[in-house]
Write a protein that holds these residues in place. Structure first.
Motif, PDB file in Angstrom:
ATOM      1  N   SER A  36       0.836  -1.197   0.000  1.00  0.00           N
ATOM      2  CA  SER A  36       0.000   0.000   0.000  1.00  0.00           C
ATOM      3  C   SER A  36       0.877   1.256   0.000  1.00  0.00           C
ATOM      4  CB  SER A  36      -0.918  -0.014   1.228  1.00  0.00           C
ATOM      5  OG  SER A  36      -0.137   0.034   2.392  1.00  0.00           O
ATOM      6  N   PRO A  37       0.318   2.375  -0.454  1.00  0.00           N
ATOM      7  CA  PRO A  37       1.114   3.601  -0.552  1.00  0.00           C
ATOM      8  C   PRO A  37       1.312   4.332   0.784  1.00  0.00           C
ATOM      9  CG  PRO A  37      -1.095   3.985  -1.360  1.00  0.00           C
ATOM     10  CD  PRO A  37      -1.006   2.527  -1.029  1.00  0.00           C
ATOM     11  N   ASP A  38       0.840   3.779   1.893  1.00  0.00           N
ATOM     12  CA  ASP A  38       0.999   4.475   3.173  1.00  0.00           C
ATOM     13  C   ASP A  38       2.320   4.103   3.847  1.00  0.00           C
ATOM     14  OD1 ASP A  38       0.585   1.934   4.106  1.00  0.00           O
ATOM     15  OD2 ASP A  38      -1.286   2.360   5.150  1.00  0.00           O
ATOM     16  N   GLN A  39       2.421   4.355   5.149  1.00  0.00           N
ATOM     17  CA  GLN A  39       3.668   4.142   5.879  1.00  0.00           C
ATOM     18  C   GLN A  39       4.073   2.670   5.952  1.00  0.00           C
ATOM     19  OE1 GLN A  39       3.015   5.882   9.683  1.00  0.00           O
ATOM     20  NE2 GLN A  39       3.169   7.987   8.938  1.00  0.00           N
ATOM     21  N   SER A  40       3.117   1.752   5.794  1.00  0.00           N
ATOM     22  CA  SER A  40       3.441   0.326   5.883  1.00  0.00           C
ATOM     23  C   SER A  40       4.054  -0.217   4.587  1.00  0.00           C
ATOM     24  CB  SER A  40       2.196  -0.486   6.233  1.00  0.00           C
ATOM     25  OG  SER A  40       1.263  -0.429   5.168  1.00  0.00           O
ATOM     26  N   ARG A  41       4.153   0.615   3.575  1.00  0.00           N
ATOM     27  CA  ARG A  41       4.669   0.184   2.269  1.00  0.00           C
ATOM     28  C   ARG A  41       6.046  -0.442   2.406  1.00  0.00           C
ATOM     29  NH1 ARG A  41       4.180   1.072  -3.114  1.00  0.00           N
ATOM     30  NH2 ARG A  41       6.079   1.295  -4.327  1.00  0.00           N
TER      31      ARG A  41
END
Length: 194
Positions: A132-137
């Motif tokens: 995903s494009p968020d911090q978990s990427r």
């Protein structure tokens, strides 16, 4: 929570059992614990022989279940021809796989290692694809890369991962065996004293 759905807990309470039932359970815990402990120690002491024995057991199972499928394919009446052919093909594959496992148990062990490696590689690719494009990427990318690298390394020595899995199972057997042996000696003791 509504009163129509009561919570039921499983609780093995020795004070609610007869002396004979407690003794029987203690024997079951003791035999189960000793068996698990012995199997775990043997698996750690002789991993190659343990894996060979496991491969032979699977080989016998494959031959037996394959033969049953072949018989079903030949004698079944009233089922579509496609299902009979399917049963026959699966039966032949099972018998062939079983014979290979009996004659060359290392082949079954390697095949299991390769299956684990391919699964890890596919999981790694999926993690990279759906990062995903968020911090978990970056965690997904790291996880995917590690899975792919681990899968590729396992492909170099597929039996190695199977040995590691065997060690893990052996340790679980040993810990579970010790726990059951303790239960065999302790179960029902407090109920007698009460």
């Amino acid at each position: 929570m509504s009163q129509s759905t009561p919570i039921v807990r499983f609780n093995l309470n020795p004070s609610l059992l007869s002396a004979r039932q407690v003794t029987t359970l203690r024997w079951v815990f003791g035999i189960g614990g000793a068996t698990a402990l012995i199997l775990g120690i043997v698996a750690l002491a002789f991993p190659v022989k343990a894996l060979t024995a496991i491969a032979w057991i699977f080989g016998l199972f494959f031959v037996f279940s394959g033969a049953l499928r072949l018989v079903r394919a030949i004698v079944s009446k009233g089922i579509p021809t496609g299902w009979r052919v399917f049963n026959g093909v699966v039966g032949l594959l099972l018998v062939a796989g079983g014979v290979i496992a009996l004659v060359q148990p290392a082949a079954l062990i390697d095949a299991l290692g390769i299956l684990i490696a391919i699964t890890w590689i596919i999981e790694g690719i999926a993690s990279l694809a759906d990062a995903s494009p968020d911090q978990s990427r970056w965690f997904a990318i790291l996880s995917g890369a590690l899975s792919i690298v681990a899968g590729l390394l396992i492909l170099l020595w597929p039996a190695g991962i199977v040995v590691v899995v065997l060690w893990i199972v052996a340790f679980i057997l040993i810990i579970g065996g010790i726990t059951q042996l303790v239960m065999a000696f302790r179960f029902g003791k407090s109920a007698k004293g009460a």
